[in-house]
Design an enzyme around this catalytic site. Structure first.
Site, mmCIF file in Angstrom:
data_model
loop_
_atom_site.group_PDB
_atom_site.id
_atom_site.type_symbol
_atom_site.label_atom_id
_atom_site.label_comp_id
_atom_site.label_asym_id
_atom_site.label_seq_id
_atom_site.Cartn_x
_atom_site.Cartn_y
_atom_site.Cartn_z
ATOM 1 N N LEU A 191 7.185 -11.198 -0.241
ATOM 2 C CA LEU A 191 7.771 -10.036 0.438
ATOM 3 C C LEU A 191 6.979 -8.761 0.142
ATOM 4 O O LEU A 191 6.183 -8.718 -0.802
ATOM 5 C CB LEU A 191 9.233 -9.897 0.000
ATOM 6 C CG LEU A 191 10.110 -11.109 0.393
ATOM 7 C CD1 LEU A 191 11.312 -11.234 -0.517
ATOM 8 C CD2 LEU A 191 10.520 -10.988 1.855
ATOM 9 N N PRO A 192 7.177 -7.714 0.947
ATOM 10 C CA PRO A 192 6.325 -6.516 0.812
ATOM 11 C C PRO A 192 6.535 -5.707 -0.471
ATOM 12 O O PRO A 192 5.572 -5.152 -0.999
ATOM 13 C CB PRO A 192 6.708 -5.664 2.029
ATOM 14 C CG PRO A 192 7.383 -6.593 2.986
ATOM 15 C CD PRO A 192 8.028 -7.645 2.143
ATOM 16 N N LYS A 231 -0.946 1.233 -2.539
ATOM 17 C CA LYS A 231 0.286 0.611 -3.051
ATOM 18 C C LYS A 231 0.038 0.054 -4.457
ATOM 19 O O LYS A 231 0.825 0.284 -5.375
ATOM 20 C CB LYS A 231 0.742 -0.523 -2.117
ATOM 21 C CG LYS A 231 2.001 -1.239 -2.606
ATOM 22 C CD LYS A 231 2.131 -2.655 -2.024
ATOM 23 C CE LYS A 231 3.145 -3.483 -2.849
ATOM 24 N NZ LYS A 231 3.144 -4.911 -2.486
ATOM 25 N N THR A 255 3.729 -8.851 -4.614
ATOM 26 C CA THR A 255 3.145 -7.973 -5.632
ATOM 27 C C THR A 255 4.120 -6.831 -5.866
ATOM 28 O O THR A 255 4.323 -5.993 -4.988
ATOM 29 C CB THR A 255 1.783 -7.432 -5.175
ATOM 30 O OG1 THR A 255 0.887 -8.545 -5.052
ATOM 31 C CG2 THR A 255 1.224 -6.451 -6.188
ATOM 32 N N LYS A 273 -2.317 -8.857 -12.168
ATOM 33 C CA LYS A 273 -2.758 -8.422 -10.843
ATOM 34 C C LYS A 273 -2.941 -6.907 -10.783
ATOM 35 O O LYS A 273 -3.928 -6.399 -10.259
ATOM 36 C CB LYS A 273 -1.757 -8.859 -9.772
ATOM 37 C CG LYS A 273 -2.102 -8.244 -8.416
ATOM 38 C CD LYS A 273 -1.832 -9.067 -7.232
ATOM 39 C CE LYS A 273 -2.494 -8.405 -6.011
ATOM 40 N NZ LYS A 273 -1.921 -8.858 -4.751
#
Lengths: 297, 297, 297, 297
Positions: A64-65, A245, A95, A170
């Site tokens: 998901l975003p 982001k 993420t 990440k």
């Protein structure tokens, strides 16, 4: 294996397809009916909610975003935790920030489930080709459990440590990436302004101590690397707004951890300027435009 | 070949020794009598001035700390230009600013000589082993002329373009290096504060898009790379004050070229803070101390 | 007037006392029983919950550390919205992010109430003396309504515009403050290192274009301003961790608004470094220690 | 008094005129014949060289663009030191780096003269009106000696300390100025993006702790201060390239003094970006354009 897959966007859809190809039974959910239809055409079943998708599942995967979406899909009335059986594991490949992962893991735990963070790198190309890298945060036991499934979607399945360390890995990698790309941009722009040929400069950096992925694989100066987005007008690749982001996640995590991130915070402002000036959809290596007087950005 | 060699410091002395080993006849000069004595013991002749050293030379090589020294050695009453024969080439391996190179080349040219910039990378280890990289700025013709001699001291002799582009290449590479080291420092410090094992994080970065020399060869977090200065208390290696000198050359060159260098200027302040706090002699990867509350710097 | 006052910390307690002095009837709530007791001793009634405090109130005032607390106090089962009568106004004097204000105002509106943001400046001294500045976000009508009450606690009651603009004003002012203090610190440290007397330099800046509150009222160099925290070992004043909180609000708001904040983000890292090194409780002007080699921070 | 005045540019010409008006006898020199002619028309004598101008002078004043010009005018074959009588004082009102001042003072001293740095603030307007501020570096004795003459050109004649502290004062003030202007720019741009009226925000900052000259006198947001360059399209005022020069002097001096200047170095890059993008001639408050998506810079 019966798998619930929630989130069929640019990354989730090809990942789910690879699970189908590997022979898993998929129960999928997405708000976008067309995305669901494509997966159904490929053999998946459509569920009416995350809860419905999870009811019979032996494993739940979400892609998901942002953390707000994960929270809604997990804890809503029609959410995963309302349907999932005890002891079934939830793998979140979104993420998101490490603090949210810990909160979600706690909620899952109270429900009798394990929540594993497994963000990916490799982009839509890697998702389609099944060559993603998965950075997995969770116990050694649960890592061994989910690894075979993730192998259907990626080629490197790395165990990073306990819950949330997949996101930490990440975020920290992309923090370095955002900094090196802006750093290579200013060095290339400076060198060319001082009269050196960009290919010669790129070649020297790439065989010296300045060597980095942002220079030898993805050099921001047009023409230095034939396959880089810079050579095709900064199209394709990893968008400026996506880098923004990820740098936002890094500086937010740093704030919570009370850690200074000088270069990361500055790089964030550079990509933000690009976005403010309307270049958010260009590949993030377009940040070199800030350093050059070539009429745009 | 009869070569004048001016400047027998930590770098110059081993470079001159390698020329002697290759069979060249050396006429050496340095203000430090002991440094001269060592070379004489190895077979060189001692000259009383740069002028005297250059009088019979077929090639002149200089290796000095800063542009002011090159200017003095070149243009002083007892300087190289006062002694050198017409058409003899001067190779300057000092790391100095490109604008000074251009000025020196002009003076040499008026005297009937060619001035080539050929700064090196590889440190004192590379100088001793004869494995330096030379970044050469000058015409293709003069590059071919000096290459055989430089090969006695280094293994990569790279032609960067016209006069001063050797310095441009070195400065731009080290600009990237100074930025990536600080960037890796903040990402490693952040990741560890967020709970990931430093070796695991280093491993992920080194196989992902954050990959760079500052992480995979010289990681600033102790214990990640066994051979890195960070693992031996930040001793040896490339000193903070030397990195500061090179970032100073980069930001000065950027000012003259009217180019912004956001991250380079910020990285310079970080290394400056280290130096101001008394850590200028530590390896430059000690900049990670600014990000950690471990009791020093 | 019957007023519910929620939050009796270092700021809230003296503010509530001033309301009592002005003749208002106060129903107070805080998790800290001792804080409640002090107010009761001064004439307030103690409520068992925000809901209980608000039930009969003609106005509700909150003064809390962060948005999470405001949310809990507002929307919890025993929260304000569960007890408050229709059309009663809620004034929140906490310093929180503008986006949360908008969300809270929407919730209040659905409940039939108006939520006004009215953060303050002036510190604990101003709270005790009743000389705070209130920055009020809301309609002109509600501003006129709450102004008489706020006048009991402050001397400047400024109408900033619609809902959330009170927070915007405070955040933007403190963004400038955090930047100017660090800027004055580096200029003072530089000047003194270059040999000028700090009082002379301060005097020149204060009568020239560098003039600012951080120099003429709160100069970070010890001895320049007798009444500044720098002259008493950086004690008292506005703590580094509080400045860090406000810069965090500013950079978060900037991220949401997609606005670059180069100097603000960098200043945030400087104060963060101070905090990481253990100096978070010192006055924020102690940031000058980062620039000086005087043995600490 | 017989005064030699060297340098009749935008600043020097009106300053020299004010000396004539005060009744001094002027012997002037400039490479620009037209500038000399204007002064001659006003009653000055034209000299053929700095040497010639200085020969009979009781005081020498220089007002030049950069240190290189001062050096040439001072030490050239036809320079001041070749003509000046022993014990005559040289007042340099150019804005240059403190290290050069010390070098020039040493040369003057060897020649039997005293060299005083006396840079100014107040711009061309202040030069014409005779209201400049002079920041004087030199002994108390020489300060008293030159003060009466400087009073003909300025209204504040400040003694900053020993030689070069005049430059230190000017550089440090303008360092603060360059930082505060960029800081106010990002706060104003952020506030307006978040919905507050720029005049309201300016008003709050100007009466609070963010108060500074860059906000209350020279606010970069158009319309906040009627008399500021921002309200007339960023014309007039203090050009971006001039601010860039002064920040360059500050960061260079910091490098020599081994002092970090985080915000100064970053502000320098912001003004450099403006200049690189073609806005170097606009008033320096135009730096706010970097923060806004209004179609330019």
């Amino acid at each position: 294996m019966k798998i619930a897959f929630i989130g069929l966007g640019n990354m989730g859809a090809p990942m789910a397809l690879n699970l189908l190809k590997a022979g898993h039974a998929l129960n999928v959910f997405d708000l976008n009916a067309q995305a669901v239809q494509s997966l159904v055409a490929a053999g998946a079943s459509a569920a009416t909610s995350p809860k419905a998708a999870s009811t019979d599942a032996e494993l739940v995967i979400t892609m998901l975003p942002a953390a707000a979406h994960v929270k809604a899909v997990l804890t809503g009335e029609e959410g995963i935790l309302a349907g999932i059986a005890k002891n079934v594991t939830i793998v979140d490949s979104s993420t998101i920030d490490p603090a949210s992962v810990k909160a979600f893991a706690e909620l899952a735990n109270q429900n009798g489930n394990t929540f594993v963070d497994a963000p990916v790198s490799g982009g839509t190309g890697g998702a389609a080709a099944g060559t993603l890298t998965f950075m997995v945060g969770g116990s050694a036991q649960v890592y061994e459990q989910v690894k075979p499934v993730l192998t259907s979607m990626g080629k490197n399945i790395v165990h990073c440590g306990d819950t949330s360390t997949g996101q930490v890995a990440k975020i920290c990698n992309n923090l370095v990436l955002g900094i090196t790309m802006a750093g290579v941009s200013e060095a290339m722009a400076l060198g060319v302004a001082l009269g050196i040929d960009p290919k010669v400069l790129g070649g020297i950096i790439n065989t010296s101590t300045g060597r980095c992925w942002s220079s030898d694989t993805y050099n921001p100066f047009p023409g230095v690397i034939e396959t880089a987005p810079s050579t095709r007008g900064y199209t394709g690749g990893f968008g400026t707004d996506l880098m923004l982001k990820d740098l936002g996640l890094a500086t937010d995590a740093a704030k919570l951890a009370r850690q200074p991130v000088y270069l990361g915070a500055l790089a964030q402002q550079l990509y933000q300027t690009m976005s403010t000036k309307g270049a958010g959809k260009l590949d993030f290596s377009a940040v070199i435009k800030l350093y050059r007087n070539d009429g745009d950005a």
